[in-house]
Design a protein around this motif. Structure first.
Motif, PDB file in Angstrom:
ATOM      1  N   ALA A 107      13.810  -3.375   1.996  1.00  0.00           N
ATOM      2  CA  ALA A 107      14.975  -2.837   1.275  1.00  0.00           C
ATOM      3  C   ALA A 107      14.602  -2.490  -0.159  1.00  0.00           C
ATOM      4  O   ALA A 107      14.987  -1.431  -0.685  1.00  0.00           O
ATOM      5  CB  ALA A 107      16.116  -3.857   1.294  1.00  0.00           C
ATOM      6  N   VAL A 108      13.811  -3.352  -0.806  1.00  0.00           N
ATOM      7  CA  VAL A 108      13.344  -3.092  -2.182  1.00  0.00           C
ATOM      8  C   VAL A 108      12.539  -1.784  -2.206  1.00  0.00           C
ATOM      9  O   VAL A 108      12.756  -0.917  -3.052  1.00  0.00           O
ATOM     10  CB  VAL A 108      12.483  -4.283  -2.693  1.00  0.00           C
ATOM     11  CG1 VAL A 108      11.681  -3.894  -3.920  1.00  0.00           C
ATOM     12  CG2 VAL A 108      13.368  -5.484  -3.009  1.00  0.00           C
ATOM     13  N   ALA A 109      11.595  -1.663  -1.257  1.00  0.00           N
ATOM     14  CA  ALA A 109      10.750  -0.462  -1.205  1.00  0.00           C
ATOM     15  C   ALA A 109      11.584   0.790  -0.938  1.00  0.00           C
ATOM     16  O   ALA A 109      11.383   1.840  -1.558  1.00  0.00           O
ATOM     17  CB  ALA A 109       9.690  -0.625  -0.117  1.00  0.00           C
ATOM     18  N   THR A 110      12.559   0.677  -0.035  1.00  0.00           N
ATOM     19  CA  THR A 110      13.407   1.823   0.322  1.00  0.00           C
ATOM     20  C   THR A 110      14.193   2.310  -0.887  1.00  0.00           C
ATOM     21  O   THR A 110      14.261   3.514  -1.156  1.00  0.00           O
ATOM     22  CB  THR A 110      14.382   1.437   1.457  1.00  0.00           C
ATOM     23  OG1 THR A 110      13.612   0.955   2.555  1.00  0.00           O
ATOM     24  CG2 THR A 110      15.212   2.624   1.900  1.00  0.00           C
ATOM     25  N   VAL A 111      14.775   1.367  -1.628  1.00  0.00           N
ATOM     26  CA  VAL A 111      15.566   1.765  -2.808  1.00  0.00           C
ATOM     27  C   VAL A 111      14.648   2.418  -3.850  1.00  0.00           C
ATOM     28  O   VAL A 111      15.004   3.434  -4.451  1.00  0.00           O
ATOM     29  CB  VAL A 111      16.333   0.563  -3.414  1.00  0.00           C
ATOM     30  CG1 VAL A 111      17.101   1.002  -4.656  1.00  0.00           C
ATOM     31  CG2 VAL A 111      17.305  -0.033  -2.403  1.00  0.00           C
ATOM     32  N   TYR A 112      13.468   1.856  -4.037  1.00  0.00           N
ATOM     33  CA  TYR A 112      12.518   2.466  -4.985  1.00  0.00           C
ATOM     34  C   TYR A 112      12.250   3.930  -4.597  1.00  0.00           C
ATOM     35  O   TYR A 112      12.193   4.813  -5.451  1.00  0.00           O
ATOM     36  CB  TYR A 112      11.211   1.668  -5.024  1.00  0.00           C
ATOM     37  CG  TYR A 112      10.029   2.470  -5.503  1.00  0.00           C
ATOM     38  CD1 TYR A 112       9.947   2.905  -6.823  1.00  0.00           C
ATOM     39  CD2 TYR A 112       9.005   2.836  -4.629  1.00  0.00           C
ATOM     40  CE1 TYR A 112       8.875   3.683  -7.255  1.00  0.00           C
ATOM     41  CE2 TYR A 112       7.933   3.606  -5.061  1.00  0.00           C
ATOM     42  CZ  TYR A 112       7.880   4.026  -6.368  1.00  0.00           C
ATOM     43  OH  TYR A 112       6.826   4.795  -6.787  1.00  0.00           O
TER      44      TYR A 112
ATOM     45  N   ARG B  58       8.255   1.433 -10.282  1.00  0.00           N
ATOM     46  CA  ARG B  58       7.207   1.156  -9.282  1.00  0.00           C
ATOM     47  C   ARG B  58       6.447  -0.119  -9.636  1.00  0.00           C
ATOM     48  O   ARG B  58       6.180  -0.956  -8.778  1.00  0.00           O
ATOM     49  CB  ARG B  58       6.224   2.332  -9.188  1.00  0.00           C
ATOM     50  CG  ARG B  58       5.211   2.136  -8.052  1.00  0.00           C
ATOM     51  CD  ARG B  58       4.181   3.234  -8.012  1.00  0.00           C
ATOM     52  NE  ARG B  58       3.339   3.195  -9.196  1.00  0.00           N
ATOM     53  CZ  ARG B  58       2.726   4.266  -9.714  1.00  0.00           C
ATOM     54  NH1 ARG B  58       2.877   5.441  -9.155  1.00  0.00           N
ATOM     55  NH2 ARG B  58       1.970   4.164 -10.772  1.00  0.00           N
ATOM     56  N   ASP B  59       6.098  -0.287 -10.917  1.00  0.00           N
ATOM     57  CA  ASP B  59       5.370  -1.496 -11.348  1.00  0.00           C
ATOM     58  C   ASP B  59       6.183  -2.759 -11.070  1.00  0.00           C
ATOM     59  O   ASP B  59       5.646  -3.770 -10.617  1.00  0.00           O
ATOM     60  CB  ASP B  59       5.014  -1.418 -12.835  1.00  0.00           C
ATOM     61  CG  ASP B  59       3.931  -0.386 -13.114  1.00  0.00           C
ATOM     62  OD1 ASP B  59       3.309   0.097 -12.140  1.00  0.00           O
ATOM     63  OD2 ASP B  59       3.708  -0.036 -14.296  1.00  0.00           O
TER      64      ASP B  59
ATOM     65  N   ASN C  62       0.831  -1.220   0.000  1.00  0.00           N
ATOM     66  CA  ASN C  62       0.000   0.000   0.000  1.00  0.00           C
ATOM     67  C   ASN C  62       0.854   1.255   0.000  1.00  0.00           C
ATOM     68  O   ASN C  62       0.547   2.231  -0.676  1.00  0.00           O
ATOM     69  CB  ASN C  62      -0.944   0.009   1.207  1.00  0.00           C
ATOM     70  CG  ASN C  62      -2.051  -1.015   1.043  1.00  0.00           C
ATOM     71  OD1 ASN C  62      -2.386  -1.396  -0.080  1.00  0.00           O
ATOM     72  ND2 ASN C  62      -2.601  -1.482   2.145  1.00  0.00           N
ATOM     73  N   ARG C  63       1.950   1.202   0.751  1.00  0.00           N
ATOM     74  CA  ARG C  63       2.830   2.372   0.807  1.00  0.00           C
ATOM     75  C   ARG C  63       3.483   2.641  -0.544  1.00  0.00           C
ATOM     76  O   ARG C  63       3.640   3.788  -0.958  1.00  0.00           O
ATOM     77  CB  ARG C  63       3.901   2.156   1.881  1.00  0.00           C
ATOM     78  CG  ARG C  63       3.485   2.722   3.224  1.00  0.00           C
ATOM     79  CD  ARG C  63       4.516   2.527   4.303  1.00  0.00           C
ATOM     80  NE  ARG C  63       5.869   2.853   3.879  1.00  0.00           N
ATOM     81  CZ  ARG C  63       6.963   2.350   4.447  1.00  0.00           C
ATOM     82  NH1 ARG C  63       6.847   1.484   5.442  1.00  0.00           N
ATOM     83  NH2 ARG C  63       8.155   2.699   4.037  1.00  0.00           N
ATOM     84  N   ILE C  64       3.873   1.572  -1.225  1.00  0.00           N
ATOM     85  CA  ILE C  64       4.509   1.740  -2.546  1.00  0.00           C
ATOM     86  C   ILE C  64       3.500   2.329  -3.531  1.00  0.00           C
ATOM     87  O   ILE C  64       3.813   3.206  -4.322  1.00  0.00           O
ATOM     88  CB  ILE C  64       5.061   0.394  -3.079  1.00  0.00           C
ATOM     89  CG1 ILE C  64       6.251  -0.055  -2.225  1.00  0.00           C
ATOM     90  CG2 ILE C  64       5.488   0.509  -4.539  1.00  0.00           C
ATOM     91  CD1 ILE C  64       6.707  -1.483  -2.500  1.00  0.00           C
ATOM     92  N   ARG C  65       2.263   1.831  -3.464  1.00  0.00           N
ATOM     93  CA  ARG C  65       1.238   2.309  -4.410  1.00  0.00           C
ATOM     94  C   ARG C  65       0.880   3.769  -4.182  1.00  0.00           C
ATOM     95  O   ARG C  65       0.596   4.506  -5.115  1.00  0.00           O
ATOM     96  CB  ARG C  65      -0.023   1.441  -4.276  1.00  0.00           C
ATOM     97  CG  ARG C  65       0.121   0.097  -4.958  1.00  0.00           C
ATOM     98  CD  ARG C  65      -1.156  -0.694  -4.814  1.00  0.00           C
ATOM     99  NE  ARG C  65      -1.072  -1.960  -5.528  1.00  0.00           N
ATOM    100  CZ  ARG C  65      -1.727  -3.058  -5.166  1.00  0.00           C
ATOM    101  NH1 ARG C  65      -2.492  -3.030  -4.092  1.00  0.00           N
ATOM    102  NH2 ARG C  65      -1.621  -4.168  -5.862  1.00  0.00           N
TER     103      ARG C  65
ATOM    104  N   GLU D  89       5.249  -5.679  -8.361  1.00  0.00           N
ATOM    105  CA  GLU D  89       5.130  -7.076  -8.793  1.00  0.00           C
ATOM    106  C   GLU D  89       5.906  -8.021  -7.869  1.00  0.00           C
ATOM    107  O   GLU D  89       5.459  -9.128  -7.575  1.00  0.00           O
ATOM    108  CB  GLU D  89       5.655  -7.205 -10.229  1.00  0.00           C
ATOM    109  CG  GLU D  89       4.806  -8.127 -11.059  1.00  0.00           C
ATOM    110  CD  GLU D  89       5.167  -8.047 -12.533  1.00  0.00           C
ATOM    111  OE1 GLU D  89       5.695  -9.048 -13.032  1.00  0.00           O
ATOM    112  OE2 GLU D  89       4.941  -6.995 -13.157  1.00  0.00           O
ATOM    113  N   VAL D  90       7.078  -7.567  -7.416  1.00  0.00           N
ATOM    114  CA  VAL D  90       7.886  -8.384  -6.501  1.00  0.00           C
ATOM    115  C   VAL D  90       7.137  -8.562  -5.173  1.00  0.00           C
ATOM    116  O   VAL D  90       7.043  -9.674  -4.650  1.00  0.00           O
ATOM    117  CB  VAL D  90       9.276  -7.744  -6.267  1.00  0.00           C
ATOM    118  CG1 VAL D  90      10.021  -8.445  -5.148  1.00  0.00           C
ATOM    119  CG2 VAL D  90      10.108  -7.810  -7.549  1.00  0.00           C
ATOM    120  N   VAL D  91       6.598  -7.464  -4.644  1.00  0.00           N
ATOM    121  CA  VAL D  91       5.898  -7.534  -3.356  1.00  0.00           C
ATOM    122  C   VAL D  91       4.630  -8.391  -3.492  1.00  0.00           C
ATOM    123  O   VAL D  91       4.341  -9.241  -2.643  1.00  0.00           O
ATOM    124  CB  VAL D  91       5.549  -6.128  -2.812  1.00  0.00           C
ATOM    125  CG1 VAL D  91       4.911  -6.223  -1.429  1.00  0.00           C
ATOM    126  CG2 VAL D  91       6.806  -5.259  -2.737  1.00  0.00           C
TER     127      VAL D  91
END
Length: 345
Positions: free
Chosen positions: A94-99, A115-116, A29-32, A120-122
């Motif tokens: 870590a993935v989200a932080t780097v994004y 972001r897409d 949700n945070r990434i979106r 997809e990974v998450v």
């Protein structure tokens, strides 16, 4: 008695997985919804890609560990399950932080693609967690194998992501061109296959002979449709040419160049839905007014995209000729459509 003892162990093992699933959904949700941070200053694109590649690689490895732990006998201890869950969560964070390092200034088209891929990974990891939760423990189900491979595949995508906004916009334009090419081909086939575009769908022996005019094109329809086809082909030519100049002259070295590329991608994204709407209105029974309105909408999008191209850095004077030519082709076909539908207004 053994099974009775195994049940609480299984319950205990699953608890950290439920916690993990909840945590991963919160990250998703945070990434979106989240906005990029401006934290790392000055931003360095090569360092970003190294970090993202590393984060995706670690996530892929954690997915393998998680999957294996729940597919073997004896079942891993509750403590180990807890540790596995934490490792997966850390990898995803870590993935989200780097994004989040990637600032908007690097281009919204590039950012959307990253972001897409991150999403997809998450999503893949959530899917894997859910599959393990719903599968019998101590066995490797087909679904679990598929989910694990899904995470690997999502993580491998990082290698093929465009490295800057110029490459991202070129990729976006190529995707739009593919969709428009398919629509043109489909409509050409329908027009060539004779008087009844529905012949392959409505072949029913029980119905016998169909004299229903609603499934045929009249001569007047066909005259109108040939100008609509001209407009659809101009859409294909526009995208092809713009993709060519973005690849040849596009740069992502300055804020202005990056913004111009994003503007191009944004307007180009409107072409394929407009082509689809026009194509749908071309099937019988033809409502000529609807065709005219959809054609006008497409023509306006095409003229806008040509205008934006002409005023951007991807269009040196040597390329202005085709911009003018295609603007003329759009006007020519649109005028013919207006003349043929004059009685509808």
């Amino acid at each position: 008695a053994l099974r009775a003892g195994a049940e609480p162990a299984a319950m205990e093992a699953r608890e950290p997985l439920r916690d993990l699933r909840g945590a991963l959904r919160a990250v998703l949700n945070r990434i979106r919804e989240g906005e990029p941070g401006q934290g790392r200053d000055p931003f360095e694109l090569p360092r970003f890609w190294d970090a993202l590649g590393q984060a995706f690689k670690v996530t892929s490895q954690e997915a393998t560990k998680l999957s294996l732990a729940f597919s073997r006998s004896p079942l891993t201890s509750a403590e180990n399950c807890q540790k596995l869950g934490e490792d997966v969560q850390n990898a995803i964070l870590a993935v989200a932080t780097v994004y989040y390092w990637l600032p908007k200034g690097q281009g919204t088209t590039l950012r959307k693609m990253v972001r897409d891929a991150t999403t997809e990974v998450v999503e893949g990891m959530i899917q894997l967690t859910e599959t393990i939760l719903s599968s019998p423990l101590e066995s490797l189900s087909q679904e679990q194998l598929i989910s694990t491979a899904g995470v690997w595949e999502a993580c491998e995508q990082v290698a093929s992501l465009p490295r800057d906004n110029q490459a991202a916009v070129a990729a976006a334009l190529a995707a739009c061109l593919g969709v428009v090419k398919d629509a043109v081909k489909e409509m050409e086939r329908a027009l060539v296959e004779g008087q009844d575009p529905y012949s392959d769908i409505l072949e029913d022996e029980e119905l016998g002979f169909r004299g229903n005019r609603d499934t045929y094109w009249s001569e007047a329809d066909r005259r109108l449709l040939s100008s609509c086809m001209g407009l659809m082909k101009a859409s294909k030519a526009c995208l092809k040419k713009i993709l060519g100049v973005v690849r040849a002259y596009g740069k992502a070295d300055s804020a202005e160049q990056i913004t111009q590329l994003d503007d191009l991608a944004d307007i180009a994204h409107q072409i394929s839905p407009s082509v689809d709407e026009l194509a749908l209105s071309m099937y019988p029974p033809v409502n000529q007014l609807a065709v005219r309105l959809n054609a006008a909408k497409l023509a306006s999008v095409l003229k806008k995209v040509l205008e934006i191209t002409k005023s951007s850095h991807v269009c040196p004077p040597s390329e202005e000729g085709w911009v003018q030519f295609l603007t003329g082709a759009v006007d020519h076909n649109m005028n013919k459509i207006k003349n043929l539908t004059q009685g509808q207004l």
